[in-house]
Scaffold this motif. Structure first.
Motif, mmCIF file in Angstrom:
data_model
loop_
_atom_site.group_PDB
_atom_site.id
_atom_site.type_symbol
_atom_site.label_atom_id
_atom_site.label_comp_id
_atom_site.label_asym_id
_atom_site.label_seq_id
_atom_site.Cartn_x
_atom_site.Cartn_y
_atom_site.Cartn_z
ATOM 1 N N ARG D 159 36.344 26.795 47.020
ATOM 2 C CA ARG D 159 37.595 26.234 47.536
ATOM 3 C C ARG D 159 38.292 27.129 48.565
ATOM 4 O O ARG D 159 38.925 26.626 49.479
ATOM 5 N N LYS D 160 38.258 28.396 48.328
ATOM 6 C CA LYS D 160 39.105 29.281 49.147
ATOM 7 C C LYS D 160 38.351 30.562 49.479
ATOM 8 O O LYS D 160 37.762 31.187 48.596
ATOM 9 N N LEU D 162 38.879 34.170 51.562
ATOM 10 C CA LEU D 162 39.755 35.103 52.273
ATOM 11 C C LEU D 162 38.902 36.263 52.753
ATOM 12 O O LEU D 162 38.350 37.008 51.942
ATOM 13 N N GLU D 164 38.704 39.528 55.563
ATOM 14 C CA GLU D 164 39.535 40.310 56.471
ATOM 15 C C GLU D 164 38.771 41.552 56.899
ATOM 16 O O GLU D 164 37.940 42.078 56.172
ATOM 17 N N GLY D 248 40.239 28.643 54.307
ATOM 18 C CA GLY D 248 40.168 30.094 54.308
ATOM 19 C C GLY D 248 41.057 30.723 55.342
ATOM 20 O O GLY D 248 41.714 30.034 56.151
ATOM 21 N N VAL D 249 41.096 32.020 55.295
ATOM 22 C CA VAL D 249 41.797 32.813 56.301
ATOM 23 C C VAL D 249 40.890 33.970 56.698
ATOM 24 O O VAL D 249 40.293 34.624 55.828
ATOM 25 N N ARG D 266 37.024 37.761 49.650
ATOM 26 C CA ARG D 266 37.258 37.151 48.338
ATOM 27 C C ARG D 266 36.925 35.668 48.438
ATOM 28 O O ARG D 266 37.310 35.013 49.399
ATOM 29 N N TYR D 268 36.784 32.050 46.129
ATOM 30 C CA TYR D 268 37.209 31.419 44.886
ATOM 31 C C TYR D 268 36.607 30.031 44.764
ATOM 32 O O TYR D 268 36.728 29.221 45.686
ATOM 33 N N GLY D 269 35.960 29.796 43.644
ATOM 34 C CA GLY D 269 35.439 28.471 43.370
ATOM 35 C C GLY D 269 36.175 27.847 42.199
ATOM 36 O O GLY D 269 37.107 28.430 41.650
ATOM 37 N N GLY D 272 35.241 30.279 39.136
ATOM 38 C CA GLY D 272 35.358 31.730 39.165
ATOM 39 C C GLY D 272 35.557 32.233 40.574
ATOM 40 O O GLY D 272 35.490 31.459 41.540
ATOM 41 N N GLY D 273 35.806 33.518 40.677
ATOM 42 C CA GLY D 273 36.023 34.129 41.984
ATOM 43 C C GLY D 273 35.244 35.424 42.099
ATOM 44 O O GLY D 273 34.791 35.987 41.105
ATOM 45 N N GLU D 275 34.992 39.236 44.604
ATOM 46 C CA GLU D 275 35.659 40.127 45.557
ATOM 47 C C GLU D 275 34.738 41.298 45.874
ATOM 48 O O GLU D 275 34.156 41.890 44.976
ATOM 49 N N LYS D 287 35.551 37.300 38.817
ATOM 50 C CA LYS D 287 36.785 36.959 38.116
ATOM 51 C C LYS D 287 36.657 35.586 37.479
ATOM 52 O O LYS D 287 36.141 34.656 38.125
#
Lengths: 380, 380, 380, 380
Positions: D159-160, D162, D164, D248-249, D266, D268-269, D272-273, D275, D287
């Motif tokens: 889903r997300k 991140l 950087e 995302g970013v 990072r 995220y599903g 779980g996530g 990093e 996570k």
């Protein structure tokens, strides 16, 4: 109903008195009703104002306080005393309070000497009253969890325990420049036979025994006063042997320059290990030989009842030192309330008591004996 | 003298009500004297018992509480209300309390809509009373230090601000399985135009503006409801532009599975950078181009007056979320006491107020507008 | 010009042989030209193919290799040998190589016994050739920096040294299930008087002496074989006393279940402290009593010449174990090249040698003596 | 048999040339046989000596090198070229090398423009030769593990994301004070349409796509040149949308003062996530919503074949940037060797190629377009 607390010590300049007060207040189950903050009545009065007490409940001595409070009607008089004075002023007020029918919560180390601790243990037993010792660090949720894990056997038989408590604030002779905390800790007449090993070493020993349920049976110690002119130790290391054959090392120091309050413990068993740092108290690391390290966190995932019962806010909202301290007060208060109702303490809401106090003084005495002798191992 | 608090909301099942209560108690300057815990009088009474209140000070509605308390003698009636209800129930009790002469401390976001926030701002201004908004995270000592450092110019002109607030607790549709906290946050009738961006995004925006003293002038946002069936966002990212030309990114999410409460901010200026994590709140990192990173710590070394004034225990004794929350209450209480004495608030003991509330609602409205539009930048 | 290396040991199944090879290659200053990988000529040949060697440069024994290479023309024969066999097979090949005119780089501990180490020291002295001992961890840039800082006096007189080397891979009896590394380490005929204290404890002792420039003068040790059936220690803790009055603790263990390779050292002086972790080797923490902790980083900010000369890539590009190992090889190679030119070694490119080897064996012998005796302190 | 490498670029003052060389050497499968280090023949010769090359294999131009090497006997001539020049000097040598029958490994971004990348893709396809792009960070074992975990579905639908990549080394105008790395990166004639987004942003985008297997479909970007006088961006943030609906970013910056090389991702599903931080590359955090965070570590526990195949030393012996880089070279070499044997590349030994290069240039072009336009979303 709130329990009523009387404070002994904790006047102006005291750090730990204010902490006890905050810890007592947090859960709305205790209120401060009286205090003997100083043996100087004028200073005691002044401190009483800081605590928002009425003048007639501020006393010039603990003896006056205990005597006077005892005569007050039951719905007014204090239920228990909290003792936050230097080590040499624990035993007398504790014994008098107990003998006068008041429960006691007391800062550590429990007394000035092992002899006093043993006598106080007898008084507690004879009076049957509640006695709590503020080994604060056992109040953290993740310490409770660690204890639960070790005792559940998940780590297997324990083999190695590394516990350390480095601080740096005594790396310079601050007792000579007016640091009130340092002055009494470095004075044998107030602190007893040890500074650092008593002040922080006993916390470390207590933590090791608390989490593992093991007892230290032998010590081999090397204490030092690094700063010139000191009569008591500011540093020490101890090889440990435990009753199940486990070995360990305890390091306590107040000359580890730059360290804050870095109590830390690591415990290794046949099947796994754990690690906990007081300065990051909401994290508990579990280590395994064949799979990923687990990072347990206060309030997150599946924790034991012991941990959950000592948690106030959801995961990720850090709980700190004051909350751990409050857990000791909350559990002590729970036991006092149950006592009034003639009920047994709830084992989930445990707290250190006089037995832990005696163990601490025994540890201290044997460590000092070991350090000054040429025998390799000293039995506890 | 202790200030007297009346609580609106915070009945059984409320998390934040209990936190407000602990935060209020910690410093012995506030006592809870009354409450309207539920619009169901029976449940309100029940909650009153948990808070150890007398039955006659427990009310079936906030309106009844305010009306009744107003009539009590000055030495008995509450001094202020604390509002801990869902967003849609902030405005009415806050306005009524203010118009009835009571100061107000209120959970965030300040109101249901920007319109309400602006109206409330007018009421605050007209009544001249004290209004505090519990943007808790600004209460941490190291956030105060960060603000001091940025404003002192040590980092130089600020260029880049990265602020994020990831949580994971809404990664599954827990609002469908009875999680009370999730139910109202995902209900547009109670939460307003946003869930996540209002619940945690406004904290992040507030933190960025608080520390830097800059204001967000433009946003470009992408909000999402990842979990099927949701009417409000559970995730969002926002490009930010600030009034001095700085740029930034704000990420707020409640579907970052496995994250706890990981508010974090990084700020970079011409000469240095800083980083702060809410989950390790006593550490502030300072980064420099040509020398070692510095690890500033609550209570250690040379800190600003702002940080020191919000610290309770020595370095290495972790202060947490409740202490930060208590700092908001303590500073609010200080302002109320000064108000009674016709004195101005002390700027050292600052706290978020209605202006921050209006800013938050403006940010929220513009972010939602940006996310649903095709225009790249929306002005605040 | 590249130096030519001959490898002794390092055949199939060897971990450390391949590491030595990578370390030697990385800087393009060394090439492998021959090897005696096994005393079984067939297996040696096979390993030679893995190393891409021509068959005629692969030998069935180190003696054959040294004898044969010696006769080759100067532009073909090896310049030095690298010895990566178990402890009991260090002394003979090292002595033969030196006496045949070849420089030597050797894995640690330097020999099987202190007696051998002392004899080898004499041979090194008499031949005047270059001898390097791969105490790898002294090759890290931040270890060089730590040494520079301590020796510059910034920490003041050193008081306390805590060094530990916990591993977990021997927490089960893997020597019984075919782990080749474990088999020889737990065999007194191959490993000598100690497993763990020799394997990792000597690294820890070397690191403490290397960084501080102090020498350990007394030890008080407690070694254990926790896993049933073991003839050698799998765990040990040692109280240390240093020549300047500093105290310390050394813990070495291979039954710290779940630990990887967690060598760590903390050093505290009158004015400051430092901390370094092998598993995060590019970070060096400096701690001060009155200001922020500093996080020094490989390649960042102002570092000593010693650190910079052992850094290959810019800050933030992690350098690891192989690079540290390569630094030992690079510096050894530099000394060999200078030797050929009749120049002295450059002190910036330092490496551990035979003196460190003798110190390590002395430490080991005294620790074992202390552990088995009833005397509290054993002098080194 | 070792592969023979010719280096294009990498003369005196080059950082990345030396890194490529070390990376190529580490595994003893590649040797440098020739180079065109500078278009100034004298400087090229000088650099050749640093690389220990014979003078007749050092060339004054890449064209000369390719032409001359092509004529050498098969057992002498180079097998592939490694291109480490500025962006504007990738395309021509890469195309010439391919068209002359040499495999190519090339630094990123792959070319000066998207147009060139597309053309080069055609050449790669037509020649059928091996082309590798050194997106180094995909060479880390824990990045391989992350990819394995995401693709195995353990995190659920993603889903997300991140990602950087903050650096700080361009926070001052170092291109004006002679920093060679900065000069060409800030020169549009050498770097192309972007500095920072091309230099580090493409790494970040590649990492996100590599681990997740998703593709970025839309971007909304804000690029800035904070330092006065710059013609290209030194900072940028991008909102991302992926082909499966994930958001995302991406933040890339070289003015994040005090940051080293802090690439971090990072993901995220639903379930779980994860990093990962480049500066602590041997750790991968997993996570979960309902159980402890897992800390996966290079070499420890049960890892995927993908991770294990890219690990050189046991757990706890840190592997770093050079090892990750070596993994790219090792896998490229493996594919070249297989090519010679008419075998397909082994998917376990994967490496970025021309497709990743085209993706990177497409990303870059669209980000620059987005940043300069008023349209909210730009499609890729």
């Amino acid at each position: 109903m709130k329990l009523k607390m009387g404070l002994i010590g904790g006047g102006a300049g005291s750090f730990i008195g204010k902490v006890h007060h905050m810890a007592a207040l947090l859960d709305n189950r205790i209120e401060l009703v009286c205090g003997a903050f100083s043996h100087d009545p004028e200073r005691s009065k002044q401190s009483g104002k800081d605590y928002l007490l009425r003048d007639d409940r501020v006393y010039g001595s603990y003896a006056e306080m205990i005597r006077t409070e005892k005569k007050l009607p039951g719905n007014q008089r204090m239920d228990f005393v909290s003792i936050v004075t230097p080590n040499n002023l624990h035993f007398d007020p504790a014994r008098l309070a107990l003998n006068s029918g008041f429960h006691v919560i007391c800062d550590k180390p429990v007394t000035f000497s092992l002899q006093e601790a043993i006598e106080l243990e007898r008084t507690v037993r004879e009076t049957g009253l509640i006695f709590a010792l503020t080994h604060t660090y056992t109040g953290y949720p993740m310490v409770k969890e660690a204890r639960h894990i070790v005792r559940s056997g998940r780590l297997g038989e324990i083999r190695k325990i590394l516990v350390e408590y480095p601080q740096g604030w005594l790396s310079e002779p601050v007792e000579k420049t007016g640091n009130k905390q340092a002055v009494w800790r470095m004075d044998p007449a107030q602190a007893g036979i040890s500074c650092t090993m008593g002040d922080v070493g006993t916390h470390a020993a207590n933590l090791a025994e608390y989490i593992t349920g093991l007892t230290i049976t032998q010590v081999c110690a090397d204490l030092t006063a690094f700063v010139p002119g000191r009569l008591l130790d500011d540093d020490g290391s101890v090889l440990l042997r435990f009753n199940n054959g486990a070995k360990g090392v305890l390091t306590a120091s107040q000359i580890c320059t730059g360290e804050e309050n870095a109590l830390m413990i690591r415990i290794y068993g046949e099947h796994g290990g754990l690690e906990w740092h007081q300065m990051e108290p909401n994290t508990l690391l579990l280590k395994w030989p064949d799979r990923s390290m687990e990072v347990m966190r206060t309030g997150a995932g599946k924790l034991s009842e012991a941990a959950s019962a000592h948690t106030r806010v959801p995961a990720g909202h850090p709980e700190g030192y004051i909350e751990a301290f409050s857990n000791i007060y909350r559990n002590f208060a729970d036991a006092v309330i149950r006592f009034k109702d003639s009920r047994q303490p709830d084992p989930v809401f445990d707290f250190p008591g006089i037995q832990e106090g005696v163990r601490g003084m025994l540890f201290l005495e044997k460590v000092v004996e070991s350090s000054s002798g040429s025998k390799k191992w000293v039995d506890l």
